[in-house]
Structure formats: structure tokens, C-alpha cells
Design a protein around this motif. Structure first.
Motif, PDB file in Angstrom:
ATOM      1  N   ASN A   1      33.932  37.852  47.686  1.00  0.00           N
ATOM      2  CA  ASN A   1      33.039  38.730  46.938  1.00  0.00           C
ATOM      3  C   ASN A   1      33.722  40.089  46.818  1.00  0.00           C
ATOM      4  O   ASN A   1      34.181  40.655  47.818  1.00  0.00           O
ATOM      5  CB  ASN A   1      31.703  38.871  47.661  1.00  0.00           C
ATOM      6  CG  ASN A   1      30.862  37.612  47.583  1.00  0.00           C
ATOM      7  OD1 ASN A   1      30.719  37.018  46.522  1.00  0.00           O
ATOM      8  ND2 ASN A   1      30.296  37.195  48.704  1.00  0.00           N
TER       9      ASN A   1
ATOM     10  N   SER B   1      34.423  43.899  44.256  1.00  0.00           N
ATOM     11  CA  SER B   1      34.119  44.759  43.110  1.00  0.00           C
ATOM     12  C   SER B   1      35.191  44.621  42.033  1.00  0.00           C
ATOM     13  O   SER B   1      35.000  45.087  40.904  1.00  0.00           O
ATOM     14  CB  SER B   1      34.026  46.225  43.567  1.00  0.00           C
ATOM     15  OG  SER B   1      35.242  46.633  44.195  1.00  0.00           O
TER      16      SER B   1
ATOM     17  N   ARG C   1      37.408  43.008  39.109  1.00  0.00           N
ATOM     18  CA  ARG C   1      37.057  42.123  38.000  1.00  0.00           C
ATOM     19  C   ARG C   1      38.264  41.485  37.351  1.00  0.00           C
ATOM     20  O   ARG C   1      38.156  40.833  36.321  1.00  0.00           O
ATOM     21  CB  ARG C   1      36.259  42.912  36.937  1.00  0.00           C
ATOM     22  CG  ARG C   1      34.871  43.332  37.406  1.00  0.00           C
ATOM     23  CD  ARG C   1      34.014  42.105  37.673  1.00  0.00           C
ATOM     24  NE  ARG C   1      32.676  42.450  38.146  1.00  0.00           N
ATOM     25  CZ  ARG C   1      32.335  42.560  39.425  1.00  0.00           C
ATOM     26  NH1 ARG C   1      33.249  42.359  40.375  1.00  0.00           N
ATOM     27  NH2 ARG C   1      31.106  42.871  39.775  1.00  0.00           N
ATOM     28  N   GLN C   2      39.411  41.654  37.977  1.00  0.00           N
ATOM     29  CA  GLN C   2      40.626  41.070  37.419  1.00  0.00           C
ATOM     30  C   GLN C   2      41.616  40.747  38.529  1.00  0.00           C
ATOM     31  O   GLN C   2      41.750  41.486  39.505  1.00  0.00           O
ATOM     32  CB  GLN C   2      41.271  42.031  36.419  1.00  0.00           C
ATOM     33  CG  GLN C   2      42.343  41.407  35.539  1.00  0.00           C
ATOM     34  CD  GLN C   2      42.792  42.376  34.459  1.00  0.00           C
ATOM     35  OE1 GLN C   2      43.499  43.326  34.745  1.00  0.00           O
ATOM     36  NE2 GLN C   2      42.374  42.131  33.223  1.00  0.00           N
TER      37      GLN C   2
ATOM     38  N   ASN D   1      40.429  37.152  34.405  1.00  0.00           N
ATOM     39  CA  ASN D   1      39.172  37.853  34.626  1.00  0.00           C
ATOM     40  C   ASN D   1      38.313  37.084  35.610  1.00  0.00           C
ATOM     41  O   ASN D   1      38.226  35.852  35.559  1.00  0.00           O
ATOM     42  CB  ASN D   1      38.414  38.030  33.311  1.00  0.00           C
ATOM     43  CG  ASN D   1      39.121  38.948  32.341  1.00  0.00           C
ATOM     44  OD1 ASN D   1      39.838  39.860  32.756  1.00  0.00           O
ATOM     45  ND2 ASN D   1      38.944  38.721  31.052  1.00  0.00           N
ATOM     46  N   ILE D   2      37.689  37.788  36.547  1.00  0.00           N
ATOM     47  CA  ILE D   2      36.821  37.165  37.540  1.00  0.00           C
ATOM     48  C   ILE D   2      35.463  37.854  37.516  1.00  0.00           C
ATOM     49  O   ILE D   2      35.327  38.978  37.026  1.00  0.00           O
ATOM     50  CB  ILE D   2      37.423  37.234  38.958  1.00  0.00           C
ATOM     51  CG1 ILE D   2      37.707  38.690  39.363  1.00  0.00           C
ATOM     52  CG2 ILE D   2      38.684  36.388  39.038  1.00  0.00           C
ATOM     53  CD1 ILE D   2      38.203  38.846  40.790  1.00  0.00           C
ATOM     54  N   SER D   3      34.462  37.168  38.053  1.00  0.00           N
ATOM     55  CA  SER D   3      33.087  37.689  38.018  1.00  0.00           C
ATOM     56  C   SER D   3      32.783  38.631  39.170  1.00  0.00           C
ATOM     57  O   SER D   3      31.824  39.387  39.109  1.00  0.00           O
ATOM     58  CB  SER D   3      32.102  36.516  38.064  1.00  0.00           C
ATOM     59  OG  SER D   3      32.187  35.837  39.317  1.00  0.00           O
ATOM     60  N   GLY D   4      33.584  38.573  40.235  1.00  0.00           N
ATOM     61  CA  GLY D   4      33.290  39.326  41.439  1.00  0.00           C
ATOM     62  C   GLY D   4      32.651  38.471  42.513  1.00  0.00           C
ATOM     63  O   GLY D   4      32.497  38.911  43.653  1.00  0.00           O
ATOM     64  N   ASN D   5      32.275  37.226  42.153  1.00  0.00           N
ATOM     65  CA  ASN D   5      31.707  36.305  43.127  1.00  0.00           C
ATOM     66  C   ASN D   5      32.815  35.565  43.864  1.00  0.00           C
ATOM     67  O   ASN D   5      33.877  35.296  43.313  1.00  0.00           O
ATOM     68  CB  ASN D   5      30.797  35.292  42.436  1.00  0.00           C
ATOM     69  CG  ASN D   5      29.588  35.946  41.807  1.00  0.00           C
ATOM     70  OD1 ASN D   5      29.042  36.904  42.341  1.00  0.00           O
ATOM     71  ND2 ASN D   5      29.168  35.435  40.655  1.00  0.00           N
TER      72      ASN D   5
ATOM     73  N   SER E   1      37.366  31.026  34.825  1.00  0.00           N
ATOM     74  CA  SER E   1      38.157  32.235  34.638  1.00  0.00           C
ATOM     75  C   SER E   1      38.629  32.324  33.200  1.00  0.00           C
ATOM     76  O   SER E   1      38.683  31.331  32.481  1.00  0.00           O
ATOM     77  CB  SER E   1      39.366  32.254  35.585  1.00  0.00           C
ATOM     78  OG  SER E   1      40.193  31.136  35.359  1.00  0.00           O
TER      79      SER E   1
END
Length: 301
Positions: free
Chosen positions: A122, A124, A126-127, A145-149, A268
Motif C-alpha cells: 500500500n 502513496s 502512483r507509478q 501506473n499503479i493504484s496505490g493498493n 496495470s
């Protein structure tokens, strides 16, 4: 029902010791280089200097968590442990490459364009940036790109990327972009990949195998990247199959990655980079000749 357990190969990347055993599916040093305990040059070169800058590194030479994601940093406490001996709960807070041996950090593949896997906590960020190097140059670079999860991210080298040459070591890195305006603060880790040529017996076995039998064939031969890729493909095609879930747990448990077994496979979006440049850091190549190609007439070990 046969368990999916991974059989580590008897090879190691530059800087790691190589055992005296032989496996027909694996490349091994030849002649004088084949003695037990043979040591290559360092397998842990610094990542490209333009990425890390003056960033603070953890105890194992890597910084695998964004500072803004670490509660300890807000309380002025020492950084969280980043060694391979971290507890399962701690490991799930760290950026981690999914490889079968934390010491060698080497995964074998039989593909010219393999799939790579890593775990993101997890965050903050986003990439994530993926970077692949040969002995001297960055040969492929892209952003994901990632969601942050938290979860497992996969990336398959596209056909437009350079082909991995057989019996050659490549270093790959993942950088979690904690602050796009200060890339010196990236969290990062990495590993090695080597493409090998299977002998005739293994080639025939892989060609004939399907489903779980294919996974087992790759796992028995020590071919990590395709073991993971083929099993995850089965799971994605059969999401309700509990046997495949158990197979995944067994596979990761066999290589001390069980703490990531329940992590979801994340979607992704890839954003290829343009104009990759050579790294500023040193990347010493192996000091000995490249391992020999596996003899097509060899038998499985």
C-alpha cells in the motif's frame, strides 16, 4: 495430487557461489570455471545513479518503502528493517521482487521476452518504473501506473523490446516513484534474469504438457519466470478453482514467499519510456566466460 514446489537451479548470477551439482536444464560454467565455489564479480551493482542520487538506503543496500508511507519516519524512529529476514508482516510493507532465492536474486527463463513479477505495498506512489540492463546499458525502460493498493504487478517484455540472449545475465530493477519531483527518493529493488536453452528432453516435455503439468515441468526444471506465469495464467482462467489457489500457496511457500500468496494480481497500465540513457553507476560484467549452452543430448537431472 502433486504439489507445485519449485526446484532451485544449481546456478548463480555474478557474485554468487555456484554449487558443484549439475542440472541438464541449466547452463553451467565450463572447464576451470566449473569448480565448486566459483565466484563471479559483484551481483549487487548500484542502480543507475540518476535514479537514486543521495537517497537514504536501508540496511540491505535497498530502500524498499517510500518515506511518506512509513509511520516510523513521522515519529523520527530508525527506518523499518529492509533485510530479507524481515517478518512476513514487515515484508508486506516493502517493495519486493518475486524471485525464488533472496541470496542470488536470480530467475531463469526460456523465453526471449519473459514476464517479470514484483509486489508493491500500500503506497502513496502512483507509478513504478521498470528498467532492464545488460552489462553496460539500459536496454528497456517503461513506467507502470499503479493504484496505490498492495498486490502483485506483472510486466511482460513486449516483442518490440530487445530479445534476451541465451546464457547472458541481465539485471532488472523496479523503482517506486515516491515523489515525481525528486527521483532521488525512489524506493527500489531488483534482481537478475538469465535465459537458458532447455535440452531436448525438457523441450519435448514442455511441448506436450498442458495446464498444471506444464507448471510442474517448469518448476521441476528450475525455470522460475514461466513457472509463475503459467500458474497465474491458469488462475486467471479459472478464478474459482480452489486447487489452483492451493497450488499458488504451495509454490510461493516452497521459496519462502508465502507472505505474498494472498496478494491480489493488480492490473496495470504501461507507459513506455523514450530515449533510455546509459546509467551513471557501475555495472561490472561477469569476469569469467559465459556459461555453456545446455547440450541438446543431455538428460534431465
Amino acid at each position: 495430487v502433486q504439489a507445485v514446489e519449485f526446484t532451485p537451479p544449481d546456478v548463480g548470477p555474478p557474485g554468487r557461489r555456484i554449487g558443484g551439482g549439475t542440472r541438464a536444464a541449466q547452463p553451467l560454467p565450463t572447464g576451470a570455471e566449473a569448480t565448486p565455489g566459483n565466484v563471479f564479480e559483484s551481483s549487487d551493482p548500484e542502480p543507475p545513479g540518476r535514479r537514486i542520487g543521495g537517497a537514504t538506503r536501508g540496511g540491505d543496500g535497498e530502500k524498499r518503502i517510500c518515506l511518506q508511507d512509513d509511520d516510523r519516519s513521522r515519529r523520527n524512529l530508525p527506518p523499518a528493517a529492509t533485510s530479507e529476514t524481515a517478518s512476513p508482516d514487515m515484508e508486506k510493507r516493502l517493495l519486493t521482487v518475486l524471485l525464488p532465492d533472496p541470496e542470488t536474486k536470480l530467475g531463469l527463463t526460456v523465453e526471449a521476452h519473459p514476464t517479470f513479477f514484483w509486489y508493491v505495498p500500500n503506497t502513496s506512489a502512483r507509478q513504478v518504473e521498470f528498467l532492464l540492463m545488460d552489462e553496460t546499458d539500459v536496454i528497456y525502460e517503461t513506467q507502470v501506473n499503479i493504484s496505490g493498493n498492495a498486490g502483485i504487478v506483472s510486466l511482460t517484455l513486449p516483442e518490440t523490446a530487445p530479445t534476451l540472449m541465451e546464457n547472458k545475465y541481465y539485471r532488472w530493477y523496479v523503482f517506486m516513484v515516491c515523489d515525481p519531483s525528486d527521483r532521488g527518493g525512489d524506493a527500489y529493488t531488483g534482481g537478475w534474469v538469465q535465459r537458458v536453452q532447455p535440452n531436448q528432453a525438457l523441450t519435448a516435455e514442455l511441448k506436450a504438457a498442458q495446464g498444471k503439468d506444464l507448471v510442474l515441468a517448469y518448476a521441476k526444471a528450475g525455470i522460475w519466470h514461466e513457472t509463475v506465469a503459467s500458474l497465474l495464467q491458469l488462475r486467471q482462467s479459472n478464478p474459482e478453482n480452489e486447487d489452483l489457489v492451493n497450488d499458488w500457496n504451495e509454490l510461493l511457500g516452497s521459496v519462502n514467499l508465502k507472505s505474498f500468496a494472498e496478494a491480489p494480481l493488480l492490473g496495470s497500465e504501461e507507459n513506455p519510456s523514450q530515449g533510455s540513457s546509459a546509467p551513471e553507476g557501475d555495472f561490472p560484467p561477469p569476469s569469467n566466460p559465459l556459461p555453456q549452452r545446455v547440450d541438446g543430448g543431455s538428460s534431465l537431472g
